[in-house]
Enzyme design. Sequence first.
Site, short mmCIF file in Angstrom:
data_model
loop_
_atom_site.label_atom_id
_atom_site.label_comp_id
_atom_site.label_asym_id
_atom_site.label_seq_id
_atom_site.Cartn_x
_atom_site.Cartn_y
_atom_site.Cartn_z
N LYS A 71 1.00 -1.22 0.19
CA LYS A 71 0.34 -0.44 -0.03
C LYS A 71 1.12 1.31 0.11
O LYS A 71 0.71 2.17 -0.61
CB LYS A 71 -1.06 -0.31 1.55
CG LYS A 71 -1.87 -1.12 0.81
CD LYS A 71 -3.13 -0.95 2.29
CE LYS A 71 -4.30 -1.54 2.07
NZ LYS A 71 -5.51 -1.14 2.45
N ASP A 88 -10.43 2.91 2.05
CA ASP A 88 -10.55 2.58 3.07
C ASP A 88 -11.05 3.63 4.15
O ASP A 88 -11.89 3.31 5.22
CB ASP A 88 -9.18 2.32 3.77
CG ASP A 88 -8.54 0.64 3.20
OD1 ASP A 88 -9.15 0.01 3.03
OD2 ASP A 88 -7.13 0.80 3.33
P1 NDP Z 1 -0.30 -2.93 10.30
O1 NDP Z 1 0.40 -4.31 10.34
O2 NDP Z 1 0.27 -2.04 9.23
O3 NDP Z 1 -0.36 -2.50 12.07
C1 NDP Z 1 -0.68 -3.36 12.88
C2 NDP Z 1 -0.80 -2.67 14.57
O4 NDP Z 1 -1.44 -3.72 15.03
C3 NDP Z 1 0.31 -2.21 14.70
O5 NDP Z 1 -0.39 -0.98 15.46
C4 NDP Z 1 0.89 -3.52 15.38
O6 NDP Z 1 1.68 -2.76 16.97
C5 NDP Z 1 -0.43 -3.67 16.13
N1 NDP Z 1 0.04 -5.42 16.78
C6 NDP Z 1 0.28 -6.23 15.98
N2 NDP Z 1 0.11 -7.10 16.55
C7 NDP Z 1 0.26 -6.64 18.07
C8 NDP Z 1 0.60 -7.89 19.36
N3 NDP Z 1 0.66 -8.36 19.66
N4 NDP Z 1 0.38 -6.92 20.28
C9 NDP Z 1 0.22 -4.73 20.04
N5 NDP Z 1 -0.81 -4.67 18.84
C10 NDP Z 1 0.00 -5.32 17.88
O7 NDP Z 1 -1.74 -3.71 9.85
P2 NDP Z 1 -2.91 -2.82 9.16
O8 NDP Z 1 -3.09 -1.50 9.56
O9 NDP Z 1 -2.88 -3.32 7.77
O10 NDP Z 1 -3.78 -3.97 9.81
C11 NDP Z 1 -4.64 -3.83 10.98
C12 NDP Z 1 -5.93 -5.02 10.49
O11 NDP Z 1 -7.20 -4.52 10.60
C13 NDP Z 1 -5.98 -6.45 9.90
O12 NDP Z 1 -6.20 -7.01 11.11
C14 NDP Z 1 -6.40 -6.00 8.91
O13 NDP Z 1 -6.94 -7.27 8.03
C15 NDP Z 1 -7.61 -4.90 9.04
N6 NDP Z 1 -7.37 -3.88 7.93
C16 NDP Z 1 -9.21 -4.39 7.93
C17 NDP Z 1 -9.62 -3.40 7.02
C18 NDP Z 1 -11.55 -3.37 6.39
O14 NDP Z 1 -11.67 -3.00 5.16
N7 NDP Z 1 -11.97 -4.38 7.01
C19 NDP Z 1 -9.03 -2.43 5.77
C20 NDP Z 1 -7.54 -2.26 6.67
C21 NDP Z 1 -6.68 -3.29 7.33
P3 NDP Z 1 2.82 -2.12 16.66
O15 NDP Z 1 3.56 -0.95 15.39
O16 NDP Z 1 3.88 -1.77 17.97
O17 NDP Z 1 4.24 -3.12 15.43
#
Ligand code: NDP
Length: 290
Positions: free
Chosen positions: A72, A109
């Site tokens: 993205k 989004d």
């Molecule tokens: P990213 O990988 O960009 O971000 C993930 C986030 O989750 C970060 O803030 C990360 O924290 C946090 N995270 C991951 N693992 C942990 C953990 N074990 N403990 C605490 N925090 C954690 O993902 P996206 O933002 O792209 O997507 C996030 C979710 O949203 C996904 O499940 C995706 O499928 C969903 N999504 C749904 C959409 C929809 O249309 N419904 C559209 C886009 C996404 P840190 O920064 O510390 O690593």
Amino acid sequence: MGIVDAATRIVGLMGWPVSHSRSPAMHNAAFAALGLNWAYVPLPVPPDTVGDAVRGLRALGLRGANVTVPHKQAVLPFLDELTPAAAAIGSVNTIIVGEEGRLLGDNTDAAGFAADLAAHGVNISVAHVAVLGAGGSARAVLYALGLGGARSVLLLNRSPQKARDLLTEMQPRFPECTMRAEAFPAGIAAVRETDLVVNCTSLGMAPHAEGIPWDEAVGFRSGQVVYDLVYAPMRTRLLAFAEAQGARAIGGIGMLVFQGALAFEKWTGVPAPVEVMQQAALAHRSAQNP
Ligand code: NDP
């Protein structure tokens, strides 16, 4: 999908991997419902070939593409122009191939999230909102909240510096909305005071559905709305917990459908059959990313 022939207009999904996506089912059902000679295909793009793939859209005469993880942000340098939303969010989920092959990057989004909240009768305007996570989807959600007139945003992230950096970008765009960052999960007690809680972390997503971006020692309030962007499973552990506390729980499938519907409209110029897309997305149960 009908017969693919020389007149078929092609769009697709660039990601890595893309095999579990619901987007082909959603878009092809929509094309079929409207009798449009269009087809939507998965386009698996390894990370080191993003530039070639974007240029290939133009070379092969595709009408556009959706973009998902991990591309993205990576597609940005290869596009000719960005919409204001894509530029502000810093990521692109939809590419539109325009006149003479001009490549326009958009992000649907944010508008998809806002549309789904509106469809559920949730008003962002003057709301106090907590956002869990500071990754790609949180960027779009913050933009939607700012644009929608939220009064305050509390952003919690495991890596608090990433949350602070994101607010450094977003706060100046939306001076009327008070934005502050806290560490996750340490800061979640303050979330109780908010009207709307949005999970933008990947915690709770299949195949790790046992995950929860919350501390279950901390309750939700009756009347609070909890929105989980995760849509596989449909009812995440967070949503089940929130509901048990009297909060209103909404899963992310509607956002997925609306972001797709908006992309559909940008490519075809035709109003999207949202209900058809929703049914196709629901029928496709094995997916894990859009
Ligand atoms: P990213 O990988 O960009 O971000 C993930 C986030 O989750 C970060 O803030 C990360 O924290 C946090 N995270 C991951 N693992 C942990 C953990 N074990 N403990 C605490 N925090 C954690 O993902 P996206 O933002 O792209 O997507 C996030 C979710 O949203 C996904 O499940 C995706 O499928 C969903 N999504 C749904 C959409 C929809 O249309 N419904 C559209 C886009 C996404 P840190 O920064 O510390 O690593």
